[in-house]
Design an enzyme around this catalytic site. Structure first.
Site, short mmCIF file in Angstrom:
data_model
loop_
_atom_site.label_atom_id
_atom_site.label_comp_id
_atom_site.label_asym_id
_atom_site.label_seq_id
_atom_site.Cartn_x
_atom_site.Cartn_y
_atom_site.Cartn_z
N ASP A 134 39.86 5.25 1.68
CA ASP A 134 38.94 6.27 2.17
C ASP A 134 37.95 6.68 1.09
OD1 ASP A 134 38.23 8.39 4.19
OD2 ASP A 134 38.88 9.68 2.54
N GLU A 162 35.98 1.92 2.89
CA GLU A 162 35.02 2.76 3.60
C GLU A 162 33.92 3.10 2.59
OE1 GLU A 162 34.48 6.99 5.94
OE2 GLU A 162 35.65 6.83 4.12
#
Length: 500
Positions: free
Chosen positions: A177, A230
């Site tokens: 993330d 990401e």
């Protein structure tokens, strides 16, 4: 486990169902409680398998103090959250998914951690895991501490955590993330609120070193797994090997495709001809990284509404648009990711403390959309052209991308075997297009693999009677062509084969 290396290869089909365990399904009769790991093991694997997804991706299950953070404010880097059961219970869920042939990807957060006193913050009374200077060690957007990647001990701690999940819990991939926030020292900061690197730049050189070493360690020890980044900027070579200057990730989320495509679909179909370039722009850079096309949880929260709610028009057009969006996405180069509830057109925005709107499946349009996703995944997994060369220009060719006036695009996808070629045609207007000629690379009968306007899916039934014979008439760069009837707000998939 013995097969996952083949299933996780870059030239294998990868269709991911993204899940937040606490809100996938809840028991209303028992105080709206969420399911445990073992209860989920009874229903989630069979549901995902029925939809023909190849993988699930869990929002972070590392222990976190605040449920409303969805797991992204991690305190326990070596502990699955106790909300749903014990570590052994989580192992049971992973094994249940593996028994159905479904790979398990887990969100993992090496970018920041919360300031809870029982966590890593000021761990021994000093700034041990974080920088002392808040311009380097604190992220104002999230009110979270940032790791000091310049410390060998911090890099070892995080690397050990990543390898731990792959080892002890048999996780098949880690989606990292907020990689963008790691790469840029000025992320979320104004001038004067950050410190430049030793070269005077904004790149976090220590984070770059960490990410490269981390990916090297993962692919060295667990070469049959994958890492996903990401990362939302144009940082070069995110999904390229470290020995060529890349960051070493296996795949990267294509945030540009997601933003452009959703903005295009939000337009009234009558205006889409003025935004045609926005739709086709993604192919210009589609092969610069190993991309995943994400329609994730981030697109259905914080006032953004549901995916079905983003679609223009009346209810019939909204569902037709959403079927068209998914068809275009599954035809487009790149692996696929869809957030839970989007497969049947959940109407309300996702809420982490409420169950999905399962009752909607009693309505034909919602059930038809779910069937469409099931069939898209089935054809995707069966047709090598739709996945084998996702990351190569050899796997894609426009047939016509210039028909902006009528908002039509057509292209072919190729596998290693030329016989596997699949043709995709999208009509982004609610108008039936008769006598549309599209080029194809060979003569013979082209049968219809998929038609999003089929009545089974809630469509109007416009089609081509199951297939069309290619004629010796040139179109574009091709010497043969098909004459088609395009359904309104519809997508068609064709493949050369025998007439039924």
């Amino acid at each position: 486990m013995t097969q996952r290396g083949e299933k996780n290869r870059l030239n294998a089909p990868c269709s991911i169902y993204e899940v937040h365990l606490g809100s996938w399904r809840r028991i209303q009769e028992d105080g709206n409680r969420f399911l445990s790991y073992r209860e989920l093991a009874k229903s989630l694997p069979s549901y995902v398998a029925a939809l023909n997804f190849t993988h699930v991706e869990f929002l972070p299950l590392t222990e976190h103090p605040f449920y409303g953070s969805w797991g992204y404010q991690t305190t326990g880097y070596f502990a699955p959250t106790a909300r749903y059961g014990t570590p052994q219970d989580f192992m049971f869920l992973v094994d249940a998914l593996h028994q159905q042939g479904i790979g398990v990807i887990m969100d993992w957060v090496p970018s920041h951690f919360p300031d809870d006193a029982h966590g890593l913050a000021h761990f021994d009374g000093t700034f041990l895991f974080e920088h002392a200077d808040p311009r380097q060690g604190f992220q104002p957007d999230w009110h979270s501490f940032l790791f000091n990647y310049g410390r060998h001990e911090v890099r070892a701690f995080l690397t050990s955590s990543a390898l731990f999940w792959l080892d002890k819990y048999h996780i098949d991939g880690l989606r990292m993330d907020a990689v963008t926030s790691m790469l840029y020292l000025d992320y979320g900061r104004k001038d004067g609120e950050w410190i430049a690197n030793r070269n005077g730049g904004r790149e976090n050189l220590d984070a770059v070193t960490f990410l490269r070493h981390l990916n090297e360690a993962i692919y060295r020890d667990y070469p049959d797994t994958q890492t996903f980044a990401e990362e939302s900027t144009d940082w070069p070579m995110v999904s390229r090997p470290t020995n060529t200057g890349g960051l070493g990730f296996g795949l990267k989320w294509n945030m540009g495709w997601m933003h452009d495509t959703l903005q295009y679909f939000a337009e009234d179909p009558l205006n889409r001809k003025y935004h045609h370039a926005q739709l086709i722009f993604s192919i210009w850079y589609a092969f610069s990284e190993n991309f995943v096309l994400p329609l994730s949880h981030d697109e259905v929260v914080y006032g953004k509404g549901s995916l079905i709610g983003k679609m223009p028009g009346d209810e019939w057009q909204q569902f037709a648009n959403l079927r068209l969006l998914y068809g275009y996405m599954w035809g487009h180069p790149g692996k696929k990711l869809l957030f839970m509830g989007c497969e049947f057109g959940q109407k309300r925005e996702w809420q982490h403390d409420q169950s999905l709107e399962w009752e909607l499946l009693q309505q034909p349009q919602h059930a038809g959309l779910r069937l469409w996703v099931e069939d898209l995944n089935r054809v995707y997994r069966n047709e090598a052209a739709l996945y084998q060369q996702d990351f190569s220009r050899d796997g894609f060719q426009w047939m016509d991308c210039h028909y902006a006036e009528k908002s039509i695009v057509s292209f072919i996808r190729r596998g290693y075997n030329p016989a596997d070629t699949v043709l995709v045609i999208c009509n982004f207007t609610p108008i039936v297009r008769d006598n549309y000629r599209v080029g194809v690379p060979s003569s013979g009968y082209w049968h219809e693999l998929l038609n999003s306007d089929t009545e089974l899916y809630g469509g109007s039934g416009v089609g081509n009677f199951g297939g069309v014979e290619a004629g010796p008439i040139s179109a574009g760069d091709m010497f043969y062509s098909l004459m088609l009837r395009l359904p309104p707000l519809g997508v068609l998939f064709f493949k050369r084969g025998r007439k039924a």
